[in-house]
Design an enzyme around this catalytic site. Structure first.
Site: not given
Length: 296
Positions: A141, A47-48, A110, A206, A136, A164
């Site tokens: 999000r 994501t980052t 989504y 993380i 994850y 995570k």
């Protein structure tokens, strides 16, 4: 018995962009900074790293570069998630082909999959590769959360090594620890929850903040792993304001902005990400100054 992928602090590294592509030279310098300051693993194309705005070819080449540059000094974990199971399989197989040692696979966004859908999604990916997979869980999000019972069922798969956890739900994390076998690893996905998650048996974080404070995040996790939770708690509290500032807007806007202010060549944020507001830019500058980080 599953092997732990890493213990300590893994940086969720940003992706530098230049002239419409990935700036691999700049990425190499960021990786060197991480390795010189004790980072225990690198997560690339997460994501980052703005992976959702990168082409498949860019992701594959960036993973391959990262693997080659790190050269086995620490584990390289590649983000390979998608809201399409078929696409996630394609990305995961390509990350394996490019040399990644572990995959980080976010819940399908989504679509809002059911728990049965999540089981099918992750088992299909895990069956398609030989690498260990880190689940994850970041419902803020993606719109869906992995239930502890689902996590326990997935933990039975030999290729699913851990999770995570960025749900912020410490109750669910306790349930995961209770339901999953001892060789299933939990890592914090939120910098400011590193100590409480480690206190519940987690093996590290993380980290977004590690892009700028790699030595501090490494030290925080080492204190936890040594069961020195008094000192770890003090350091966690000290880092809280910095961590909050790195999430004053949607990740990775603040951390990438901060890196640029510190003189790192990270390039633009890819649309629909955009620069922070004037108010938040001032907040980022102020927190960098407070933590003794010189703005260029």
């Amino acid at each position: 018995m599953k092997q732990s992928i890493f213990t300590g602090s893994a940086v969720a590294i940003v992706t530098p962009f230049k002239d419409g592509g990935v700036d691999l030279e700049a990425l190499g310098k960021l990786l060197d900074f991480q390795l010189e300051n004790g980072t225990d693993a690198v997560v690339v194309c997460g994501t980052t790293g703005e992976a959702s705005t990168m082409t498949y070819q860019e992701r594959a080449e960036t993973i391959e570069f990262c693997v080659r540059h790190v050269g086995g000094r620490v584990p390289v974990i590649a983000g390979s998630g998608s809201n399409s199971t078929e696409n996630a399989v394609t990305l995961s197989r390509e990350a394996e082909r490019r040399g990644a040692g572990t995959l980080l696979v976010v819940t399908p966004y989504y679509n809002k999959a059911s728990q049965s859908g999540l089981l099918r999604h992750y088992r299909t990916i895990a069956d398609a590769v030989s690498l260990p997979i880190i689940l994850y869980n970041v419902p803020s999000r993606t719109g869906v959360s992995i239930a502890p019972e689902t996590c326990a069922a997935l933990a039975e798969h030999p290729n699913i090594a851990g999770i995570k956890e960025a749900s912020g739900n410490l109750g669910n994390i306790q349930r995961i620890r209770a339901l999953c076998p001892g060789d299933f690893t939990v890592w914090s996905g939120n910098d400011d929850e590193t100590v409480p998650i480690c206190a519940l048996g987690g093996k590290g974080v993380i980290s977004v903040a590690a892009n700028i404070l790699p030595a501090e995040m490494h030290r925080l996790t080492q204190l936890c792993l040594k069961n020195d939770f008094a000192a770890a708690g003090e350091l966690q509290v000290h880092l809280k304001e910095f961590c909050d500032a790195m999430f004053c807007e949607v990740n990775p806007i603040p951390v990438k902005t901060a890196l640029g202010l510190l003189g790192w060549r990270v390039g633009e944020l890819r649309s629909p990400m955009c620069p922070p507001s004037g108010e938040n830019l001032a907040r980022i500058k102020a927190v960098l100054a407070k933590y003794g980080l010189p703005v260029t």
